[in-house]
Design an enzyme around this catalytic site. Structure first.
Site, short mmCIF file in Angstrom:
data_model
loop_
_atom_site.label_atom_id
_atom_site.label_comp_id
_atom_site.label_asym_id
_atom_site.label_seq_id
_atom_site.Cartn_x
_atom_site.Cartn_y
_atom_site.Cartn_z
CG ASP A 155 -2.77 12.30 -2.68
OD1 ASP A 155 -3.69 12.95 -1.57
OD2 ASP A 155 -1.56 12.40 -2.19
CB CYS A 207 0.72 14.77 -1.79
SG CYS A 207 2.16 13.29 -2.70
CB CYS A 215 -2.72 10.29 1.29
SG CYS A 215 -2.83 9.47 -0.62
CB CYS A 232 3.45 9.92 -4.52
SG CYS A 232 3.47 9.78 -2.73
FE1 FES Z 1 -0.73 9.90 -1.37
FE2 FES Z 1 1.00 11.18 -1.99
S1 FES Z 1 0.22 11.71 -0.10
S2 FES Z 1 -0.31 9.80 -2.95
#
Ligand code: FES
Length: 121
Positions: A35, A58, A33, A102
């Site tokens: 992040d 996110c 993702c 996450c």
């Molecule tokens: Fe990857 Fe939240 S979508 S940490």
């Protein structure tokens, strides 16, 4: 999609920012993702006295970071190492299945910071 606790921690995140003279920090990213999260800790007499975070990610990642920094305050380093992503997700009242990773990021960043602290000492 998110419950009230998650929404509260996302819209009013606790302990956001950098600790300039941190005793250790831990950074992790999720290549899927994109992040990225950094956790800063101050340790006093073997306990986490302060924890702050910077999360580029996110809503669930921000909420998980916020909750984790609240949960870990006052814990010993061993206790911090046993805090799991599921503990964080549970404290948040649950996360959608697609957002469990996450909370993994938050737990991994905390554990990385503790490992870094132990390496420095
Ligand atoms: Fe990857 Fe939240 S979508 S940490």
């Amino acid at each position: 999609m998110y419950n009230e606790i998650v929404t509260d921690h996302f819209t009013h995140p606790r302990n956001v920012g950098v600790i300039e003279n941190a005793d250790a920090e831990g950074s992790v990213g999720n290549p899927v993702c994109g992040d990225y999260m950094t956790i800063y800790v101050k340790v006093d007499q073997g306990r986490i006295a302060e924890a702050r975070f910077q999360t580029f990610g996110c809503s669930a990642a921000i909420a998980a970071s916020s909750m984790m920094t609240e949960m870990v305050k006052g814990k010993t380093l061993d206790e911090a190492m046993t805090l799991t992503n599921m503990d964080i997700a549970k404290a948040l009242g649950g996360l959608p299945q697609s957002k469990i990773h996450c909370s993994v990021l938050a737990a991994d960043a905390l554990h990385a910071a503790v490992r870094e602290y132990r390496k420095r000492k």
